[in-house]
Enzyme design. Structure first.
Site, PDB file in Angstrom:
ATOM      1  N   HIS A 168      -7.613  -5.807   0.219  1.00 36.29           N
ATOM      2  CA  HIS A 168      -6.153  -5.257   0.524  1.00 36.29           C
ATOM      3  C   HIS A 168      -5.225  -5.548   1.521  1.00 36.29           C
ATOM      4  O   HIS A 168      -4.067  -5.518   1.053  1.00 36.29           O
ATOM      5  CB  HIS A 168      -6.619  -3.755   0.943  1.00 36.29           C
ATOM      6  CG  HIS A 168      -5.424  -2.871   0.547  1.00 36.29           C
ATOM      7  ND1 HIS A 168      -4.819  -2.702  -0.462  1.00 36.29           N
ATOM      8  CD2 HIS A 168      -4.979  -1.804   1.673  1.00 36.29           C
ATOM      9  CE1 HIS A 168      -3.710  -1.506  -0.349  1.00 36.29           C
ATOM     10  NE2 HIS A 168      -3.875  -1.188   0.840  1.00 36.29           N
ATOM     11  N   SER A 226       0.876  -1.180  -0.072  1.00 36.27           N
ATOM     12  CA  SER A 226      -0.035  -0.134   0.010  1.00 36.27           C
ATOM     13  C   SER A 226       0.732   1.237   0.033  1.00 36.27           C
ATOM     14  O   SER A 226       1.837   1.481  -0.873  1.00 36.27           O
ATOM     15  CB  SER A 226      -1.009   0.020   1.104  1.00 36.27           C
ATOM     16  OG  SER A 226      -2.034   0.706   0.950  1.00 36.27           O
ATOM     17  N   GLU A 240      -1.827  14.471  13.479  1.00 43.48           N
ATOM     18  CA  GLU A 240      -1.810  15.590  13.010  1.00 43.48           C
ATOM     19  C   GLU A 240      -1.304  15.867  11.310  1.00 43.48           C
ATOM     20  O   GLU A 240      -1.868  16.226  10.431  1.00 43.48           O
ATOM     21  CB  GLU A 240      -1.574  16.777  13.805  1.00 43.48           C
ATOM     22  CG  GLU A 240      -2.277  16.722  15.205  1.00 43.48           C
ATOM     23  CD  GLU A 240      -3.961  16.850  14.652  1.00 43.48           C
ATOM     24  OE1 GLU A 240      -4.439  17.370  13.935  1.00 43.48           O
ATOM     25  OE2 GLU A 240      -4.639  15.740  15.262  1.00 43.48           O
TER      26      GLU A 240
END
Length: 255
Positions: free
Chosen positions: A235, A85, A176
């Site tokens: 996946h 990925s 964040e």
């Protein structure tokens, strides 16, 4: 940038790069199995993930440089590089940027194309956890279930929890920055970027990350590549059918 890695075994260097919101430990079972075949397996935490440094910058160019610096620092040459990925995107970039480093390249369920952001619900759930006073993993799972009903996905994400201090759980990732740079995660290789070395793409039969129409693109960027499919998996193909995944990789790197 000094990346954190768990190194298992002795032999030819074999680096594994995890996906978005993951960490090297996700690959511990398979990594151990590869090491038994005479490989020194490096389960790497990419920047802003796991125990590796957290920075405000995040791009595949930097992730690729991080891997190169890791190889230089540890005097690793002629490596086997496997990425899943997001880690597959990093691995493709490393191969295009520093082809001399690599002997064999394996990309799990990702193509060199652009992917629109699609992790919003997961990121919302993790943000909620990040802002919660968590006392136990069970409590974290219960809270996360309101956002993610798939048990396997939740367990994968909850691996990021650690005891920051007595009685207080926190997440290891730099949430964040990852939220801020979400568009970077799906970015594509540029049309000039190519790697001519031996490459194996493995996709999940039930996954939509590599489509039939992507095959010419794989060949365009990786002319010496082949594509193998594991039927009946999504996946997280390496976790769903580890034996089949292991066999495909070993057959490719040892032929």
């Amino acid at each position: 940038m000094e990346l954190y890695a768990n190194v298992i075994g002795e032999g030819k260097p074999f680096l594994i790069l995890h996906g978005f919101l993951g960490m090297g430990d996700n690959w511990k079972t398979l990594g151990t199995k590869f090491s038994e075949n005479g490989y020194q397996v490096h389960l790497i935490d990419q920047r802003n993930h796991g125990r590796s440094p957290h920075t405000a910058e995040f791009s595949y160019e930097l992730l690729s440089q991080d891997v190169k610096e890791y190889c230089e620092k540890n005097q690793l040459k002629n490596i086997v590089l496997l990425g899943h990925s997001m880690g597959g995107k990093t691995a493709m970039k490393v191969a295009c940027d520093y082809p001399e480093l690599i002997d064999k390249l394996i990309i799990a369920d990702i193509a060199p194309k652009y992917y629109a952001p699609h992790h919003q619900t997961i990121l919302e759930g993790l943000t909620m956890l990040n802002n919660s006073e968590l006392k136990s993993r069970g409590e974290a799972d219960e809270k996360l279930e309101k956002f993610i009903n798939n048990w396997g996905t939740r367990q994968f994400l909850l691996k990021n929890l650690y005891w920051k201090e007595k009685g207080k759980l926190a997440l290891r990732m730099n949430l964040e920055v990852l939220k801020e740079k979400i568009n970077e995660i799906g970015s594509a290789l540029t049309s000039e970027e190519k790697y001519t070395g031996e490459t194996l793409f493995i996709n999940g039969g039930n996954s939509n990350y590599i489509q039939k129409e992507d095959q010419p693109l794989l060949k365009e960027h990786f002319p010496s590549s082949k594509l193998e499919t594991i039927d009946g998996v999504g996946h997280w193909l390496h976790a769903e059918k580890p034996k089949e995944f292991y066999q495909l990789v070993v057959d490719f790197i040892e032929k």
